[in-house]
Design a protein around this motif. Structure first.
Motif, short mmCIF file in Angstrom:
data_model
loop_
_atom_site.label_atom_id
_atom_site.label_comp_id
_atom_site.label_asym_id
_atom_site.label_seq_id
_atom_site.Cartn_x
_atom_site.Cartn_y
_atom_site.Cartn_z
N THR A 137 2.39 -60.86 60.60
CA THR A 137 0.99 -60.43 60.59
C THR A 137 0.38 -60.62 59.21
N LYS A 138 1.15 -60.30 58.17
CA LYS A 138 0.67 -60.45 56.80
C LYS A 138 0.26 -61.90 56.52
N TYR A 139 1.11 -62.85 56.88
CA TYR A 139 0.80 -64.25 56.60
C TYR A 139 -0.34 -64.75 57.47
N THR A 140 -0.45 -64.24 58.68
CA THR A 140 -1.56 -64.64 59.55
C THR A 140 -2.88 -64.21 58.94
N LYS A 141 -2.93 -62.98 58.44
CA LYS A 141 -4.17 -62.47 57.85
C LYS A 141 -4.51 -63.18 56.55
N MET A 142 -3.49 -63.64 55.82
CA MET A 142 -3.74 -64.39 54.58
C MET A 142 -4.68 -65.57 54.83
N PHE A 143 -4.55 -66.19 55.98
CA PHE A 143 -5.32 -67.39 56.28
C PHE A 143 -6.67 -67.08 56.92
N ILE A 190 -4.63 -67.33 48.18
CA ILE A 190 -3.69 -66.47 48.89
C ILE A 190 -2.39 -66.35 48.10
N GLU A 191 -1.77 -65.22 48.22
CA GLU A 191 -0.59 -64.92 47.40
C GLU A 191 0.67 -65.43 48.07
N LEU A 192 1.23 -66.48 47.51
CA LEU A 192 2.48 -67.04 48.02
C LEU A 192 3.55 -66.96 46.93
N LYS A 193 4.79 -66.94 47.36
CA LYS A 193 5.90 -66.93 46.40
C LYS A 193 6.05 -68.28 45.73
N LEU A 223 3.68 -74.85 50.86
CA LEU A 223 2.63 -75.44 51.68
C LEU A 223 2.90 -76.91 51.93
N ASP A 224 3.48 -77.59 50.93
CA ASP A 224 3.79 -79.01 51.09
C ASP A 224 4.79 -79.23 52.21
N GLU A 225 5.70 -78.26 52.40
CA GLU A 225 6.72 -78.42 53.43
C GLU A 225 6.10 -78.39 54.83
N VAL A 226 5.22 -77.43 55.09
CA VAL A 226 4.60 -77.39 56.42
C VAL A 226 3.63 -78.56 56.59
N ASN A 227 2.97 -78.95 55.51
CA ASN A 227 2.04 -80.08 55.61
C ASN A 227 2.77 -81.39 55.92
N TYR A 228 3.98 -81.52 55.40
CA TYR A 228 4.76 -82.72 55.71
C TYR A 228 5.10 -82.75 57.20
N GLY A 229 5.40 -81.61 57.74
CA GLY A 229 5.64 -81.55 59.19
C GLY A 229 4.41 -82.00 59.97
N MET A 230 3.20 -81.60 59.49
CA MET A 230 1.97 -82.02 60.15
C MET A 230 1.75 -83.53 60.00
N TYR A 231 2.17 -84.08 58.88
CA TYR A 231 2.09 -85.53 58.68
C TYR A 231 2.96 -86.25 59.72
N LEU A 232 4.14 -85.69 59.97
CA LEU A 232 5.04 -86.32 60.94
C LEU A 232 4.54 -86.23 62.37
N VAL A 233 3.68 -85.25 62.66
CA VAL A 233 3.12 -85.13 64.00
C VAL A 233 2.49 -86.45 64.43
N LEU A 272 -4.32 -74.56 54.11
CA LEU A 272 -3.05 -75.29 54.06
C LEU A 272 -3.17 -76.51 53.15
N ALA A 273 -4.34 -77.19 53.24
CA ALA A 273 -4.49 -78.48 52.56
C ALA A 273 -4.85 -78.36 51.09
N ASN A 274 -5.55 -77.27 50.69
CA ASN A 274 -6.09 -77.24 49.32
C ASN A 274 -5.25 -76.42 48.34
N GLY A 275 -4.03 -76.09 48.72
CA GLY A 275 -3.17 -75.35 47.81
C GLY A 275 -3.32 -73.85 47.90
N GLY A 276 -3.87 -73.36 49.01
CA GLY A 276 -3.93 -71.92 49.23
C GLY A 276 -5.23 -71.26 48.82
#
Length: 930
Positions: A573-579, A752-755, A760-770, A718-722
């Motif tokens: 829920t925390k990460y969902t609300k971040m976006f 948004i506060e990420l560790k 973000l690059d990791e999930v975006n690469y998955g979207m690239y592979l789509v 996701l695309a602009n670095g958070g």
């Protein structure tokens, strides 16, 4: 001697006075005798008039200055209230309306009593209510309260709080003309009728339209008997407008706008017999691109609501006849766009002809509004959305500039794919570059007041179907639904933020059994195949449900062990609300109000379960279930009993405790036994968060609900670095002379506060592979730009309601083994037994109950079509240098991939691939090579 006297100061003064007096007498004699006839003619035949000069409404342009909303000159007929001779008003009014009707010109008709085709006198307020009931199959609802309850049941709304029910009905239907601020509820048109009657000091609300007509005609306006009622009504149309002007005698009353040349000519020819009437040239709003960006621009309308009268007429000094912005930018920037009216003092003769202009106070045009939209990109978004929808409906091939796509599902044409939305944003500013909805409407229809015929043409053909095409609905801002698999990137990001390696591979075993529920990967459900071992990138590319079920629950179901991370619902829920998926986007157009969507939670689930239980008990429990030796068997007691039972949901008592409490409440023991099992096992045990809820959460199903605007903003983050921006449609406003400019800079809400932002690059690469190896690869095979995207299919349960439920039921009686005569007899019996129950005012409800009583095994919805799934395609482009984020939503679009061609064509337009350039003397498209 004379000179000596002149040396005396006193004599000089006397002589001076005598000379002045002689001059005055001479001048008076000249005026009265020599020029008397000329001045007498001027006094009689020349009149000084003050003619208002309406200000042009401010223009609305796109980001590059291309005109989206402008003004054109038009002829308007006005009456100056202070120049109308009382004994002439009836004659003037009748002549004027007859001219307009003869030439088929629309005029402002606000007199609320009309004559039906049968010659009956009818309140327009009553007619509006009747027509709305007919469109919505609510003719059995006698009151607004009953109609409200029938709609709540029809749309399966479990809530009972009137405010929440009304919001859900508005989302489902577009408009609900019922006010819940009064008890009992009232139709808004009922309130308007009361206010109109009160304005004429008519206190009897039960008066017929004929009686009210005669009171106004004879007692208020005292229209002579020589006029027929038809003629009297035409007179009262004008007098109603004059009356609404109130004390503003000097202000003109606008009778009609945008007159035809024939009407202008005839009025000018007869101007001597039309004292007080004036033809003026006024600017009228026009939209050169017709439907282009209609939901962004909004529409205009007359000042009609009480809150509009209070704000615009009383507070801001608008004329009652003024047109104002009702929705979109036209509404949100009404005061900016309005401008300041001017005036012209002129001398006219008795025929109304201009003699001399004395003074002009020029109007000041309204400020222009420059939008963030790119008109070309908007055009491509709208045209491509429409073309893809029509291709889906036909089950054919879409031929775009950048690909040819076969859009046919396994089940054939998707003929209900009739609505959709596209949003394009600049990821670095939050500016909305395009916002398209289909179907749309032509805002030119509203420029001078929309006709009833045009208004009805914009209503859905099937009001009972919440997904029926609604041209006036801004889907992008007001429709919130489940995101489906487009949500999976948030789950994947939460997992790697908690420490899970994106290369950690989970074995897909097809499905996961949770209690009595089986949660399968889509490939397993479709063909009983699995995807093998996959990490984050492959799981996003192939939309692997099994992987995300595991991550969301913190458990590797493929190997039967816990994942090396902490994961729970609070983290998800925390990460969902971040976006920003639990918040409004900040978009300027707030009418209708932007929906904020909703993130699933235990509180929301419990509230929904309680509402479902309440509805179930209201439908099933009867007075006969109460033990009249213990309690008084009344509707009020039954209602209180139901509320008590519902309140136990959060506590979830044991079965024995539930039974004991029901008996204590006065429910008969045999009935308490039945209701105990229903409440305990079908509802109470569901009112807590479970593993199954987390499964639905993980793949964007269940209680998620987000708008296309929110989804585009999520893609941008996701695309602009958070970086999370408020979305905006306005770049600046500018005065007509360019001297005053107000900028609307981007509004950064937060980063948004990420560790680790590299996650973000990791999930975006998955979207690239789509689009390279995954679920959308066929749509981008020859596309020269790398993009990141994600398909999503959101389930839409339920059956499509027919236009006429009763006709549907009668059509299939034989299939259910019952006769029409038996059904009618049973209906009469049920209505007699339940005559105090408002639910039995609904004929379709009673018929369904009658058929079920005659054949309990009948499946009354078996011949209705199922809703198809929503289709999403979201992402950003280019992949290696993100600039724009896009969300595409198609109602009943079957599969998320069907939104990919729209995404692709928009990216091509934005990146300039469609630009025509000259090469060797030949005009060619600027196509990049793959």
């Amino acid at each position: 001697m004379i000179f000596k006297k002149l040396k005396n100061r006193y004599n000089v003064i006397i002589l001076t006075y005598i000379l002045v007096f002689v001059v005055i007498l001479f001048r008076l004699a000249t005026i009265m005798i020599v020029q008397g006839e000329e001045y007498r003619e001027q006094a009689e035949n020349r009149i000084i008039k003050t003619i208002p000069l309406p200000a042009a409404r401010g223009e609305i342009r796109d980001r590059y200055g291309r005109l989206l909303a402008g003004n054109r000159p038009s002829f308007t007929v006005q009456i100056m209230k202070n120049e109308v001779i009382d004994e002439k008003i009836n004659e003037v009014s009748l002549k004027l309306i007859n001219i307009l009707e003869k030439n088929e010109d629309k005029y402002n008709d606000e007199f609320p009593i009309i004559f039906s085709e049968e010659g009956e006198y009818v309140f327009t307020y009553d007619l509006e209510i009747q027509n709305w009931k007919e469109r919505n199959d609510l003719l059995k609802a006698g009151t607004a309260q009953e109609a409200f309850e029938m709609l709540r049941r029809r749309y399966g709304i479990e809530e009972t709080d009137p405010g929440e029910v009304q919001q859900q009905l508005i989302r489902a239907m577009g408009t609900v003309p019922i006010t819940i601020s009064r008890q009992p509820f009232q139709f808004i048109e009922e309130m308007r009728k009361e206010q109109w009657l009160q304005s004429y000091n008519i206190t009897d609300k039960e008066l017929s339209a004929y009686e009210a007509f005669q009171i106004v005609r004879n007692n208020v306006y005292k229209i002579p008997e020589e006029y027929s009622d038809v003629e009297a009504r035409k007179i009262m149309v004008v007098r109603e407008l004059l009356r609404k002007q109130g004390y503003l005698q000097y202000q003109p009353v606008r009778i009609a706008q945008d007159l035809s040349e024939a009407s202008v000519t005839e009025i000018e020819e007869k101007i001597m017999s039309l004292p007080g009437v004036n033809i003026a040239v006024e600017p009228v709003r026009y939209y050169p691109e017709d439907q282009r960006a209609a939901h962004v621009l909004g529409n205009l309308g007359k000042i009609s609501q009480q809150n509009e009268i209070d704000k615009y007429v009383r507070e801001l000094g608008y004329l009652p006849s003024d047109i104002i912005g009702k929705t979109g930018i036209e509404h949100s920037f009404e005061e900016t766009l309005k401008g300041q009216d001017g005036s012209q003092r002129v001398v006219v003769d008795s025929r109304g002809r201009l003699i001399k202009v004395l003074e002009i106070e020029d109007p000041i045009p309204g400020d222009g509004v420059y939008l963030t939209l790119d008109a070309n990109l908007q055009r491509v978004a709208e045209e491509t959305l429409e073309e893809v929808l029509k291709t889906l409906q036909a089950g054919g091939t879409y031929e775009g500039r950048w690909g040819t796509d076969r859009l046919v599902s396994r089940w054939g044409p998707l003929d209900n794919a009739t609505s959709g939305s596209v949003v394009v944003t600049d990821i670095k500013t939050g500016e909305v570059l395009a916002m398209a909805n289909y179907p749309a409407y032509d805002p030119n229809l509203f420029a001078t007041g929309i006709s009833s015929a045009d208004w009805n043409s914009l209503m859905p053909e099937n009001e009972r179907d919440p997904l029926a095409p609604r041209p006036l609905t801004n889907i992008a801002t007001s429709t919130a639904i489940q995101p489906g698999s487009t949500f999976k990137m948030i789950v994947g990001l939460a997992g790697i933020e908690q420490g899970l390696s994106p290369n950690y591979r989970i074995l897909d075993r097809g499905f996961i059994q949770v209690g009595g529920h089986s949660f399968g990967n889509w490939l397993w459900n479709q063909s009983r195949r699995t995807m093998g071992y996959q990490g984050l990138h492959e799981a996003i590319a192939d939309s692997n449900n099994y992987y995300f079920y595991s991550v969301a629950n913190g458990y590797d179901y493929g190997s039967g062990r816990y994942l090396p991370i902490k994961m729970n619902t609070d983290i998800l829920t925390k990460y969902t609300k971040m976006f920003g998926l639990n918040d409004r986007t900040g978009i300027e157009i707030q009418v209708p109000r932007e929906r904020s969507g909703g993130v699933p939670s235990i509180e929301n689930k419990t509230r929904t379960i309680k509402a479902m239980l309440r509805r179930h008990l209201e439908r099933q429990m009867k007075l006969d279930d109460l033990d009249d030796t213990k309690v008084e068997a009344t509707e009020e007691v039954l209602k209180e009993t139901i509320e008590q039972i519902v309140s136990w949901a959060e506590e979830n008592p044991s079965r024995g405790e539930v039974y004991r409490r029901m008996v204590d409440l006065g429910i008969k023991e045999d009935r308490a036994n039945i209701y105990t099992d229903i409440c305990k096992y079908s509802y109470f045990t569901q009112a807590r968060w479970s593993v199954a809820d987390t499964m639905n959460f993980a793949i964007g199903q269940g209680e998620h609900s987000y708008t296309p605007l929110q989804m585009a903003n999520y893609m941008a983050i996701l695309a602009n670095g958070g970086y999370r921006y408020n979305l905006s449609l306005v770049r600046k406003t500018q005065s007509y002379d360019g001297e005053s400019i107000t900028e609307f800079p981007p509004e950064l809400v937060e980063r948004i506060e990420l560790k680790d932002y590299k996650n973000l690059d990791e999930v975006n690469y998955g979207m690239y592979l789509v689009n390279k190896t995954g679920s959308a690869r066929s749509y981008f095979r020859d596309f020269p730009i790398d993009v990141a995207g994600k398909t999503g299919t959101a389930q839409r349960s339920g059956k499509i309601p027919p236009v006429d439920e009763i006709q549907y039921l009668k059509q299939h009686l034989r299939a259910w083994g019952v006769s029409e005569a038996a059904v009618e007899h049973k209906m009469a019996q049920l209505m007699e037994e339940n005559k105090d129950n408002p639910r039995y005012e609904d004929e379709s409800f009673v018929m369904r109950e009658a058929i079920k009583a005659l054949n309990p095994r009948a499946n009354l919805d078996q011949f209705k079509r199922d809703y198809d799934n929503y289709a999403w395609y979201t992402g950003f482009a280019p992949y290696d240098d993100p600039q724009i984020a896009i969300s595409v939503l198609i109602f009943q679009g079957g599969s998320g991939g069907y939104g990919a061609p729209i995404f692709r064509e928009i990216v091509a337009e934005y990146m300039g691939l469609n630009t025509v350039v000259e090469q060797d003397g030949i005009m060619i498209e600027n196509r990049l090579t793959p």
